[in-house]
Design an enzyme around this catalytic site. Structure first.
Site, PDB file in Angstrom:
ATOM      1  N   CYS A  11      72.275  35.482  40.843  1.00 32.00           N
ATOM      2  CA  CYS A  11      73.652  35.096  41.211  1.00 32.00           C
ATOM      3  C   CYS A  11      73.676  34.388  42.562  1.00 32.00           C
ATOM      4  O   CYS A  11      74.588  34.613  43.376  1.00 32.00           O
ATOM      5  CB  CYS A  11      74.597  36.301  41.238  1.00 32.00           C
ATOM      6  SG  CYS A  11      74.674  37.155  39.685  1.00 32.00           S
ATOM      7  N   GLN A  43      74.506  44.639  50.034  1.00 36.84           N
ATOM      8  CA  GLN A  43      73.115  45.068  50.189  1.00 36.84           C
ATOM      9  C   GLN A  43      72.896  45.854  51.478  1.00 36.84           C
ATOM     10  O   GLN A  43      72.039  46.734  51.530  1.00 36.84           O
ATOM     11  CB  GLN A  43      72.172  43.856  50.158  1.00 36.84           C
ATOM     12  CG  GLN A  43      72.123  43.126  48.817  1.00 36.84           C
ATOM     13  CD  GLN A  43      71.570  43.983  47.684  1.00 36.84           C
ATOM     14  OE1 GLN A  43      70.864  44.974  47.887  1.00 36.84           O
ATOM     15  NE2 GLN A  43      71.916  43.630  46.456  1.00 36.84           N
ATOM     16  N   ASP A  95      79.965  40.270  53.417  1.00 34.84           N
ATOM     17  CA  ASP A  95      79.545  40.892  52.167  1.00 34.84           C
ATOM     18  C   ASP A  95      78.464  41.913  52.518  1.00 34.84           C
ATOM     19  O   ASP A  95      77.334  41.552  52.832  1.00 34.84           O
ATOM     20  CB  ASP A  95      79.012  39.802  51.230  1.00 34.84           C
ATOM     21  CG  ASP A  95      78.443  40.375  49.947  1.00 34.84           C
ATOM     22  OD1 ASP A  95      78.359  41.610  49.816  1.00 34.84           O
ATOM     23  OD2 ASP A  95      78.061  39.576  49.076  1.00 34.84           O
TER      24      ASP A  95
HETATM   25  N1  7TS Z   1      76.969  40.672  47.111  1.00 33.82           N
HETATM   26  C1  7TS Z   1      75.643  40.882  47.133  1.00 33.82           C
HETATM   27  C2  7TS Z   1      74.864  40.550  48.347  1.00 33.82           C
HETATM   28  C3  7TS Z   1      75.038  41.437  46.005  1.00 33.82           C
HETATM   29  O1  7TS Z   1      73.725  41.669  46.027  1.00 33.82           O
HETATM   30  C4  7TS Z   1      75.818  41.733  44.870  1.00 33.82           C
HETATM   31  C5  7TS Z   1      75.203  42.237  43.587  1.00 33.82           C
HETATM   32  C6  7TS Z   1      77.193  41.525  44.926  1.00 33.82           C
HETATM   33  C7  7TS Z   1      77.739  40.987  46.065  1.00 33.82           C
HETATM   34  C8  7TS Z   1      78.100  41.868  43.809  1.00 33.82           C
HETATM   35  O2  7TS Z   1      78.143  43.248  43.637  1.00 33.82           O
HETATM   36  P1  7TS Z   1      79.027  43.861  42.442  1.00 33.82           P
HETATM   37  O3  7TS Z   1      78.813  45.324  42.560  1.00 33.82           O
HETATM   38  O4  7TS Z   1      80.421  43.452  42.718  1.00 33.82           O
HETATM   39  O5  7TS Z   1      78.492  43.270  41.194  1.00 33.82           O
HETATM   40  N2  7TS Z   1      73.860  41.877  43.432  1.00 33.82           N
HETATM   41  C9  7TS Z   1      73.129  41.973  42.305  1.00 33.82           C
HETATM   42  C10 7TS Z   1      71.789  41.632  42.275  1.00 33.82           C
HETATM   43  O6  7TS Z   1      71.154  41.217  43.238  1.00 33.82           O
HETATM   44  N3  7TS Z   1      71.329  41.820  41.036  1.00 33.82           N
HETATM   45  O7  7TS Z   1      72.338  42.279  40.269  1.00 33.82           O
HETATM   46  C11 7TS Z   1      73.467  42.383  41.060  1.00 33.82           C
END
Ligand code: 7TS
Length: 415
Positions: free
Chosen positions: A370, A207, A204
């Site tokens: 989350c 970040q 993943d």
């Molecule tokens: N993985 C990580 C490490 C994340 O920080 C996030 C979203 C996701 C997956 C999911 O990303 P999305 O674009 O598919 O939603 N993180 C956060 C957060 O830390 N605060 O709001 C969203």
């Protein structure tokens, strides 16, 4: 003396129109870029320009607009491939977000290959996006999810990881960088160990890709997921990268237009990768906007951005530690983390903290981020989190600290 930043933040800030707005009568101080980043004018212009001049569907129309839209969309695939260290463009699949990318791997690659007793190793610091798809894949296949624990320092326990790895391990799913702790995990080392037992490595990168240089030729990931909106791009665009051979072996996922070669009433054959995984009309404008975001980041330099955020994080940790009553989580050193400061105020609930900070124009995130299993590991139900990007500087940190003092005063805790 403080190290000077490699970025000209005052100039950068002028590129982001939203940063000049006020919130509750105060200048906006945006410290929630780990949730989503703000967008520079060039990205807004790219969206507007696309819809104003080139809007058409892609990969089908034999007319000028269709050709322009297709060239713009496919051009961004080349930009993404270059951004990831010069990988094969056929390995770059556009999705809606990192969450969809991770689900795509879990459904189309993992589920058909998992059997009862197989093991999926997932770290305790995962965002739910890289945990729930594996819990569900395990539930329907009889596989088992096993946990790579987090140490008191906020790092992955690599000794336990090595012990867990074995011939039952089919998948290792790990975040490159934690959205709560800022921890950067040693993915290359972990991937090598996983490959030694024949496991598939899903990373993943939501970040990491946004904040540091990522070279997928050397990282060792078999699949890598991230979102455009966390790196200056529009919402609604994500990337799943995997080697083209992996994508070719993977089952089709969503069926429909774009992803087929030939369709009969009782059977269908599929398009080449990556289009096999891009069913239906994609977010063309969003992808075009993402291209402008990548250009902007490349011009800043991902190394410089990373260095800037690391300096700022160390400064923020020092300043926050001066406030009594706060517990800071995550690693302090620059090698293991950066860009994110997560803390717990023993006297004020994170939601109250965030609400009061908002009255000062300060946007931070409060909650479980989350990452509920990680919250349990840290022994809290929620934390407050400040996260930085190219448009933040030390003045922002000073303003946050001042607002936190005000907030503590409001709750009767003078620090
Ligand atoms: N993985 C990580 C490490 C994340 O920080 C996030 C979203 C996701 C997956 C999911 O990303 P999305 O674009 O598919 O939603 N993180 C956060 C957060 O830390 N605060 O709001 C969203």
């Amino acid at each position: 003396m403080a190290e000077s930043s490699p970025l000209d933040v005052a100039r950068i800030r002028r590129d982001f129109p939203i940063l000049s707005r006020e919130v509750r009568g105060k200048p906006l101080l945006y410290l929630d870029s780990a949730a989503t980043t703000q967008k520079p004018q060039v990205v807004l212009d790219a969206l507007m320009d696309y819809y104003t001049h080139s809007n058409a569907n892609v990969h089908r129309a034999i007319h000028t607009l269709g050709e322009e839209a297709t060239a713009a969309y496919e051009g961004v695939r080349d930009k993404v491939a270059a951004f990831l260290g010069g990988v094969d463009r056929r390995g770059v699949v556009f999705t809606r977000n990192a969450t969809e990318s991770l689900n795509l791997v879990a459904y189309a690659w993992a589920r058909p290959r998992l059997a009862r007793g197989d093991e999926i190793l997932v770290s305790e610091m995962e965002h739910h996006s890289n945990l729930v798809p594996w819990i569900e894949a395990a539930r329907v296949t009889g596989a088992v999810v096993r946990t790579i624990p987090v140490t008191d320092e906020g790092l992955l326990d690599l000794d336990v990881y090595e012990e867990l790895l074995g011939h039952h391990t089919k998948i290792v799913a790990v975040t490159h960088k934690s959205n709560v702790l800022g921890t950067i995990n040693p993915v290359a080392e972990m991937a090598k160990a996983a490959h030694d037992v024949g496991a598939f490595v899903v990373v993943d990168g939501a970040q990491a890709a946004a904040h540091m240089p990522v070279d997928l030729n050397t990282l060792g990931a078999d699949a890598y997921a991230f979102s455009a909106h966390k790196m200056l791009g529009p919402t609604g665009v994500g990337v799943l990268w995997a080697r083209p051979e992996v994508l070719e072996e993977m089952d089709a996922f969503l069926g429909g237009g774009e992803m087929i070669r030939e369709v009969h009433m009782d059977r269908a054959t599929f398009n080449e990768v990556p289009w096999k995984f891009e069913a239906g009309t994609p977010n063309i404008a969003g992808v075009v906007g993402f291209g402008a975001a990548i250009d902007y980041l490349q011009a800043l330099g991902m190394d410089k951005l990373n260095q800037h955020e690391t300096q700022l994080t160390l400064y923020a940790r020092d300043r926050l530690e001066e406030i009594g009553g706060l517990t800071l989580f995550g690693p302090r050193d620059a090698i293991h983390g950066g860009g994110i400061v997560t803390f717990w105020d023993k006297d004020v609930h994170p939601h109250d903290l965030s609400t009061i900070l908002d009255t000062h124009g300060v946007a931070i995130r409060a909650g479980h981020h989350c990452a509920q299993p990680l919250m349990r590991r840290l022994g809290v139900v929620a934390t407050a989190r400040a996260s930085f990007y190219c448009y933040n500087d030390r003045d922002d940190v000073d303003a946050l600290v001042m607002a936190l003092h005000e907030c503590r005063k409001y709750f009767g805790h003078v620090s």
